[in-house]
Design a protein around this motif. Structure first.
Motif, PDB file in Angstrom:
ATOM      1  N   LYS A 221       0.810  -1.212   0.000  1.00 21.85           N
ATOM      2  CA  LYS A 221       0.000   0.000   0.000  1.00 21.85           C
ATOM      3  C   LYS A 221       0.848   1.268   0.000  1.00 21.85           C
ATOM      4  O   LYS A 221       0.375   2.331  -0.381  1.00 21.85           O
ATOM      5  N   ASP A 222       2.118   1.170   0.453  1.00 21.36           N
ATOM      6  CA  ASP A 222       2.950   2.371   0.543  1.00 21.36           C
ATOM      7  C   ASP A 222       3.749   2.618  -0.728  1.00 21.36           C
ATOM      8  O   ASP A 222       4.511   3.576  -0.800  1.00 21.36           O
ATOM      9  N   ASN A 223       3.570   1.772  -1.740  1.00 19.01           N
ATOM     10  CA  ASN A 223       4.237   2.009  -3.019  1.00 19.01           C
ATOM     11  C   ASN A 223       3.280   2.814  -3.886  1.00 19.01           C
ATOM     12  O   ASN A 223       2.264   2.310  -4.348  1.00 19.01           O
ATOM     13  N   ASP A 224       3.595   4.133  -4.117  1.00 16.07           N
ATOM     14  CA  ASP A 224       2.629   4.973  -4.823  1.00 16.07           C
ATOM     15  C   ASP A 224       2.828   4.934  -6.336  1.00 16.07           C
ATOM     16  O   ASP A 224       2.190   5.682  -7.060  1.00 16.07           O
ATOM     17  N   LYS A 225       3.683   4.046  -6.816  1.00 14.31           N
ATOM     18  CA  LYS A 225       3.873   3.957  -8.268  1.00 14.31           C
ATOM     19  C   LYS A 225       3.081   2.783  -8.865  1.00 14.31           C
ATOM     20  O   LYS A 225       2.308   2.950  -9.783  1.00 14.31           O
ATOM     21  N   ALA A 226       3.273   1.611  -8.321  1.00 15.54           N
ATOM     22  CA  ALA A 226       2.593   0.439  -8.880  1.00 15.54           C
ATOM     23  C   ALA A 226       2.782  -0.724  -7.925  1.00 15.54           C
ATOM     24  O   ALA A 226       3.187  -0.532  -6.791  1.00 15.54           O
ATOM     25  N   MET A 227       2.465  -1.920  -8.375  1.00 13.25           N
ATOM     26  CA  MET A 227       2.601  -3.094  -7.519  1.00 13.25           C
ATOM     27  C   MET A 227       3.782  -3.947  -7.964  1.00 13.25           C
ATOM     28  O   MET A 227       3.748  -5.164  -7.860  1.00 13.25           O
ATOM     29  N   LEU A 228       4.827  -3.307  -8.472  1.00  5.07           N
ATOM     30  CA  LEU A 228       5.887  -4.073  -9.129  1.00  5.07           C
ATOM     31  C   LEU A 228       7.088  -4.323  -8.244  1.00  5.07           C
ATOM     32  O   LEU A 228       8.148  -4.677  -8.735  1.00  5.07           O
ATOM     33  N   ASP A 229       6.945  -4.135  -6.926  1.00  2.76           N
ATOM     34  CA  ASP A 229       8.139  -4.286  -6.091  1.00  2.76           C
ATOM     35  C   ASP A 229       8.319  -5.695  -5.530  1.00  2.76           C
ATOM     36  O   ASP A 229       9.117  -5.919  -4.641  1.00  2.76           O
ATOM     37  N   GLY A 230       7.532  -6.654  -6.015  1.00  2.08           N
ATOM     38  CA  GLY A 230       7.737  -8.045  -5.605  1.00  2.08           C
ATOM     39  C   GLY A 230       6.886  -8.474  -4.429  1.00  2.08           C
ATOM     40  O   GLY A 230       6.748  -9.665  -4.160  1.00  2.08           O
ATOM     41  N   ARG A 231       6.308  -7.519  -3.691  1.00  2.00           N
ATOM     42  CA  ARG A 231       5.561  -7.927  -2.501  1.00  2.00           C
ATOM     43  C   ARG A 231       4.233  -8.603  -2.856  1.00  2.00           C
ATOM     44  O   ARG A 231       3.830  -9.556  -2.193  1.00  2.00           O
ATOM     45  N   ALA A 232       3.571  -8.115  -3.906  1.00  2.00           N
ATOM     46  CA  ALA A 232       2.324  -8.778  -4.323  1.00  2.00           C
ATOM     47  C   ALA A 232       2.616 -10.215  -4.748  1.00  2.00           C
ATOM     48  O   ALA A 232       1.886 -11.143  -4.400  1.00  2.00           O
ATOM     49  N   ALA A 233       3.721 -10.401  -5.458  1.00  2.00           N
ATOM     50  CA  ALA A 233       4.078 -11.757  -5.887  1.00  2.00           C
ATOM     51  C   ALA A 233       4.387 -12.631  -4.682  1.00  2.00           C
ATOM     52  O   ALA A 233       4.091 -13.829  -4.671  1.00  2.00           O
ATOM     53  N   TYR A 234       4.962 -12.020  -3.634  1.00  2.00           N
ATOM     54  CA  TYR A 234       5.313 -12.787  -2.438  1.00  2.00           C
ATOM     55  C   TYR A 234       4.060 -13.233  -1.683  1.00  2.00           C
ATOM     56  O   TYR A 234       3.938 -14.378  -1.267  1.00  2.00           O
ATOM     57  N   TRP A 235       3.113 -12.307  -1.494  1.00  2.00           N
ATOM     58  CA  TRP A 235       1.963 -12.605  -0.637  1.00  2.00           C
ATOM     59  C   TRP A 235       0.850 -13.367  -1.344  1.00  2.00           C
ATOM     60  O   TRP A 235       0.143 -14.153  -0.722  1.00  2.00           O
ATOM     61  N   LEU A 236       0.657 -13.107  -2.599  1.00  2.00           N
ATOM     62  CA  LEU A 236      -0.503 -13.684  -3.291  1.00  2.00           C
ATOM     63  C   LEU A 236      -0.215 -15.091  -3.786  1.00  2.00           C
ATOM     64  O   LEU A 236       0.941 -15.434  -3.995  1.00  2.00           O
ATOM     65  N   PRO A 237      -1.219 -15.945  -4.019  1.00  2.28           N
ATOM     66  CA  PRO A 237      -2.636 -15.645  -3.810  1.00  2.28           C
ATOM     67  C   PRO A 237      -3.020 -15.629  -2.325  1.00  2.28           C
ATOM     68  O   PRO A 237      -2.288 -16.139  -1.496  1.00  2.28           O
ATOM     69  N   VAL A 238      -4.174 -15.033  -2.035  1.00  7.30           N
ATOM     70  CA  VAL A 238      -4.712 -15.018  -0.682  1.00  7.30           C
ATOM     71  C   VAL A 238      -4.972 -16.453  -0.242  1.00  7.30           C
ATOM     72  O   VAL A 238      -5.613 -17.214  -0.954  1.00  7.30           O
ATOM     73  N   ASP A 239      -4.438 -16.845   0.930  1.00  9.56           N
ATOM     74  CA  ASP A 239      -4.580 -18.236   1.382  1.00  9.56           C
ATOM     75  C   ASP A 239      -6.026 -18.569   1.730  1.00  9.56           C
ATOM     76  O   ASP A 239      -6.516 -19.647   1.419  1.00  9.56           O
TER      77      ASP A 239
END
Ligand SMILES: [Zn+2]
Length: 534
Positions: A221-239
């Protein structure tokens, strides 16, 4: 005049016979062709074969115009369905269907499609029932739609460097429509393309637009550019996704669209947003859904004031599994309260008897081992109920049974009390996720400085789970003749002696010689004898 599709489906069904007949593609029977007002032109070809026995709208139509209603799908469990009362729309078994008799609904779909294809009478086709989705709402509360409407250029996106569009907070609500429509300083804009006079879109997005992808945004949520910093890939999919039944279709479907869109533009990885879905049940009061409009809601605060939060938590989680509806019951709340008071008294009485020596598992007698086995069986069950099945009610029931066993255990020897101590400690840890407040105090009462929420969740001791005795099957010449109970560590001669000592077995072996015996440890003994002369 254009009639909304919803209206077509629910309007009074009208039809007229065309006087023409179609030939049933499988049976060859003549089928009357009708024109009717409840067939959706947008679905498939607009020409459908009616199945009055198995579609409620067709059933109503056939009833009104006195057409045959021939049931061909029947309940799979063999029960009867009264077709005069309504269409049978469940899956079932086929009858009166020629070569397709005896197939279940899914098998029949496949078999009939195969038949039509192989006879050149049809082909497989998937028809989607999706409709266009209007995403704009005429209200203030919502995400702005970043569009400028230009009389010359049409709908023009707000340029990237002017995003995000932020709505004003000093707005006056008049109770009707969006207040943004009364704010020319907001909506008067310049067309980004031609520079001419234009209007900013004042509609806002349907909330589905945000609920379809927030789970991905929350990861970064604190990345104001996009979701490309690897964290979405780390957390998803929602368990684990938990939601109400009202969201089980549209919201989750939209979320999958958005996820695949985000995947296609490289924002997330993977094809699916969620791994597991738990659809929680509703809370009922006197059989009806609790709702503010019905005035049948129960304020948990009043119960919390009277009994404490733990009692209310225990009751709600014990009353039913989370995917079932929960019937609110004042006596159930009383019962939860009594259980917690009893637990408190039992632990206090146990502690009152003084300090406890360390448990020495090798020194336990069989009664102590039995109780300890139940302690560890409870760990296994509760861990699975909470961690995998989400059946908190059966987890609580298992701890209640353990506490019953502890309360009946009257062995006050040193090791007897040590086993009880392990039992009470275990019960308190296992109940902590359900009733954390009382468990925090009980854990201290049991002699601990640390907080119970910091304690590692217990795992069952395999030695404790092992039984002292085991039931095995006795066969004579491969035929089941009896079951016997022997010590788990019994040797071959002891098992054979117990087996041949059984009166039922003796009936078959007396007067014969035992040729040999075969033992499968923990399961069976097969005694081989010469066949008796009959
Ligand atoms: Zn323009």
């Amino acid at each position: 005049m254009k009639i909304a599709e919803e209206a077509v489906e629910t309007a009074e069904k009208l039809g007229c016979p065309t006087g023409r007949w179609a030939i049933h593609p499988v049976s060859g029977a003549k089928v009357p062709v009708w024109a009717a007002n409840f067939v959706l032109m947008g679905y498939g070809t607009g020409a459908v074969m009616a199945v009055p026995a198995h579609d409620q709208r067709d059933w109503e139509f056939a009833g009104k115009y006195h057409q045959d209603i021939r049931q061909v799908v029947f309940p799979a469990d063999g029960s009867r369905w009264d077709i005069t009362q309504g269409a049978f729309v469940d899956q079932g078994m086929l009858r009166d269907s020629g070569q397709f008799d005896g197939l279940d609904s899914q098998q029949a779909c496949d078999a009939i499609a195969d038949y039509l294809v192989s006879h050149g009478k049809g082909k497989r086709q998937v028809n989607y029932r999706l409709r266009d989705w209007g995403v704009s709402r005429q209200r203030y509360w919502g995400a702005p739609i970043p569009i400028i409407n230009c009389p010359a250029c049409g709908s023009v996106p707000v340029p990237d460097d002017e995003l995000p569009v932020v709505l004003p907070t000093d707005v006056g609500f008049e109770g009707t429509g969006s207040p943004l429509k009364n704010m020319p300083e907001l909506y008067q804009a310049e067309c980004p393309r031609c520079g001419g006079k234009a209007e900013r879109e004042t509609d806002t997005f349907d909330t589905f637009m945000e609920s379809s992808w927030y789970y991905a945004r929350y990861t970064c949520k604190d990345n104001d550019k996009a979701m490309l910093d690897g964290r979405a890939a780390y957390w998803l999919p929602v368990d684990q996704y938990i939601g109400g039944i009202e969201h089980a279709i549209l919201h989750l479907l939209y979320a999958r669209f958005f996820h695949r869109l985000m995947r296609d533009v490289g924002l997330v990885e993977g094809d699916e947003p969620f791994t597991n879905l738990l659809t929680q049940g509703m809370v009922l009061k006197d059989g009806a859904k609790m709702s503010k409009s019905k005035g049948n809601t129960v304020d948990p605060q009043a119960l919390i004031d009277k009994y404490g939060a733990d009692t209310v938590r225990l009751f709600t989680m014990f009353a039913s599994p989370p995917d079932q509806s929960l019937e609110w019951s004042d006596s159930g709340v009383e019962g939860a309260y009594r259980f917690l008071k009893r637990l408190w008294r039992l632990v206090a009485a146990h502690v009152h008897q003084g300090t406890v020596v360390p448990l020495v598992v090798d020194h336990l007698n069989s009664g102590q081992r039995d109780l300890r086995r139940q302690v560890h069986e409870t760990i296994t069950k509760v861990s699975d109920d909470i961690g995998r099945r989400y059946t908190f009610n059966t987890a609580i029931a298992a701890v209640m049974e353990l506490i019953n066993a502890l309360s009946k255990f009257d062995d006050r020897s040193e090791q007897g009390r040590a086993v009880m101590h392990e039992g009470y400690e275990t019960a308190v840890i296992l109940l902590t996720p359900i009733v954390p407040h009382i468990c925090t105090r009980l854990w201290q009462a049991l002699g601990h400085q640390e907080q119970v929420i910091d304690v590692v969740w217990p795992s069952a001791d395999a030695d404790a789970l092992r039984k002292d005795t085991v039931e095995i099957v006795v066969q004579v010449n491969g035929k089941l003749r009896d079951r016997i109970t022997v010590p788990t560590n019994a040797d071959r001669s002891e098992i054979l002696a117990t087996a041949t000592g059984s009166p039922k077995v003796q009936h078959y072996i007396e007067g014969t010689g035992i040729k040999k015996s075969i033992i499968v440890p923990g399961k069976l003994i097969n005694i081989v004898i010469a066949e008796k002369d009959q």
